[in-house]
Design a protein around this motif. Structure first.
Motif, mmCIF file in Angstrom:
data_model
loop_
_atom_site.group_PDB
_atom_site.id
_atom_site.type_symbol
_atom_site.label_atom_id
_atom_site.label_comp_id
_atom_site.label_asym_id
_atom_site.label_seq_id
_atom_site.Cartn_x
_atom_site.Cartn_y
_atom_site.Cartn_z
ATOM 1 N N ALA A 126 44.505 40.303 37.628
ATOM 2 C CA ALA A 126 43.124 39.793 37.533
ATOM 3 C C ALA A 126 42.506 40.021 36.128
ATOM 4 O O ALA A 126 41.565 40.660 35.852
ATOM 5 N N THR A 127 43.322 39.405 35.103
ATOM 6 C CA THR A 127 42.898 39.540 33.854
ATOM 7 C C THR A 127 43.012 38.290 33.083
ATOM 8 O O THR A 127 43.350 37.176 33.638
ATOM 9 N N ALA A 128 43.028 38.149 31.840
ATOM 10 C CA ALA A 128 42.841 37.088 30.945
ATOM 11 C C ALA A 128 43.027 37.495 29.358
ATOM 12 O O ALA A 128 43.560 38.569 28.940
ATOM 13 N N ALA A 129 43.373 36.248 28.663
ATOM 14 C CA ALA A 129 43.838 36.382 27.196
ATOM 15 C C ALA A 129 42.657 36.450 26.331
ATOM 16 O O ALA A 129 42.962 36.397 25.154
ATOM 17 N N GLY A 130 41.603 37.170 26.850
ATOM 18 C CA GLY A 130 40.478 37.314 25.876
ATOM 19 C C GLY A 130 39.322 36.285 25.662
ATOM 20 O O GLY A 130 39.096 35.598 26.361
ATOM 21 N N ALA A 131 39.257 36.211 24.319
ATOM 22 C CA ALA A 131 38.274 35.297 23.916
ATOM 23 C C ALA A 131 38.141 33.866 24.332
ATOM 24 O O ALA A 131 36.946 32.961 24.442
ATOM 25 N N ILE A 132 39.466 33.407 24.457
ATOM 26 C CA ILE A 132 39.582 31.930 24.765
ATOM 27 C C ILE A 132 39.533 31.687 26.248
ATOM 28 O O ILE A 132 39.966 30.535 26.613
ATOM 29 N N MET A 133 39.282 32.638 27.076
ATOM 30 C CA MET A 133 39.359 32.645 28.443
ATOM 31 C C MET A 133 38.360 31.614 29.108
ATOM 32 O O MET A 133 37.248 31.339 28.328
ATOM 33 N N VAL A 134 38.565 31.074 30.305
ATOM 34 C CA VAL A 134 37.458 30.342 30.960
ATOM 35 C C VAL A 134 36.603 31.398 31.837
ATOM 36 O O VAL A 134 36.927 31.907 32.547
ATOM 37 N N PRO A 135 35.611 31.428 31.440
ATOM 38 C CA PRO A 135 34.705 32.318 31.875
ATOM 39 C C PRO A 135 34.112 32.110 33.102
ATOM 40 O O PRO A 135 34.152 31.120 33.740
ATOM 41 N N GLY A 136 33.667 33.387 33.843
ATOM 42 C CA GLY A 136 33.110 33.175 35.352
ATOM 43 C C GLY A 136 31.726 32.486 35.357
ATOM 44 O O GLY A 136 31.434 32.074 34.194
#
Length: 285
Positions: A126-136
């Motif tokens: 349940a994580t992401a690659a940071g600043a370039i993530m597709v936000p909720g």
């Protein structure tokens, strides 16, 4: 029968860290847990209890969370990864497997990148690659930007269905049980965690993560939409993606289903982990 946790508070360069170790039988590489934002180590206990009792577990409260002191200045993920490596030195561990949950997944990526000789296998949940993530959704992100749910448990129970999704939408008792385990470190510690991830991204170096990687995603995650986990699995060369029918906290709500997936992944290579004799930094207390 699972061993009880051994809790210790250690000092590393002026930083007090609350740690917890569940001893194993030595047959498997220990598993180091990086927890989510604002989350004290007790919040992952339901997941730990679902794992093989012979698997040694290492958990800790990051600075400013739970029982660890709040530093006077902010920190970033590379500094936290270095602190985790020093903690392993202090506790006398060489190579470990690593699981990172949500915010802790970013720290796990940083640790695997900066200390590849210390990280045998990587699990990202349940994580992401940071600043370039597709936000909720903006409403969810706004609520996540505040530590109020940790400081005011009744508020955390109220918003849990919207921010965690999955089983929290259907069972109000889950939010009450989750809130009962919260041990807030205060507002400043939470804001330091937010600062650690401000502008951070792993996207440009994910292809350099060579460890076998298991990516776990919830299909009803309001905080980390599924596309972000697919992106991680696409960018990390030696990775596999499993999608769980649940929300953001599937490690807790679906622990009995997820634990076997993780244990199978960890057991795929039988060879004992060996750390390079010159790779680890010098032992520091």
């Amino acid at each position: 029968m699972s061993q009880p946790f051994i809790f210790r508070t250690i000092e590393l360069g002026g930083q007090s860290l609350r740690t917890a170790v569940r001893p194993g039988d030595g047959s498997m590489t220990p598993l180091l847990i990086f927890n989510g934002i604002g989350a004290n180590l007790e919040l992952v206990m339901p997941f730990v209890r679902a794992l093989d009792p012979n698997l040694e577990i290492i958990a800790f409260d990051v600075p400013g969370v739970g029982g660890s002191d709040t530093p006077s200045t902010p920190y970033r993920f590379p500094g936290l990864a270095k602190l985790a490596a020093r903690m392993l030195d202090y506790l006398d561990y060489g190579q470990v497997n690593v699981i990172g949950v949500s915010w802790g997944g970013a720290l796990a990526q940083q640790f695997a990148h900066d200390y590849p000789e210390r990280c045998k296998k990587l699990i990202l949940a349940a994580t992401a690659a940071g600043a370039i993530m597709v936000p909720g959704k903006p409403k969810v992100l706004w609520r996540m930007a505040s530590p109020r749910r940790y400081i005011q448990p009744s508020y955390g129970v109220h918003i849990a269905p919207d921010i965690y999704g999955g089983a929290f939408r259907r069972d109000p008792k889950l939010a009450l049980a989750h809130a009962s385990k919260v041990r807030s470190g205060g507002k400043l510690g939470y804001y330091w965690q937010l600062f650690a991830g401000l502008g951070w991204t792993s996207f440009h170096w994910l292809h350099r993560i060579k460890q076998p990687t298991l990516v776990l995603a919830g299909d009803d995650d309001p905080i980390i939409p599924l596309i972000n986990m697919k992106m991680l699995a696409w960018r990390i060369p030696n990775s596999e993606l499993h999608v769980i029918d649940d929300g953001h906290l599937f490690l807790v709500t679906r622990a009995e289903s997820v634990a076997p997936i993780i244990l199978r992944f960890l057991a795929e290579e039988k060879r004992r982990a060996i750390i390079h004799p010159h790779a680890a930094p010098s032992r520091t207390s």
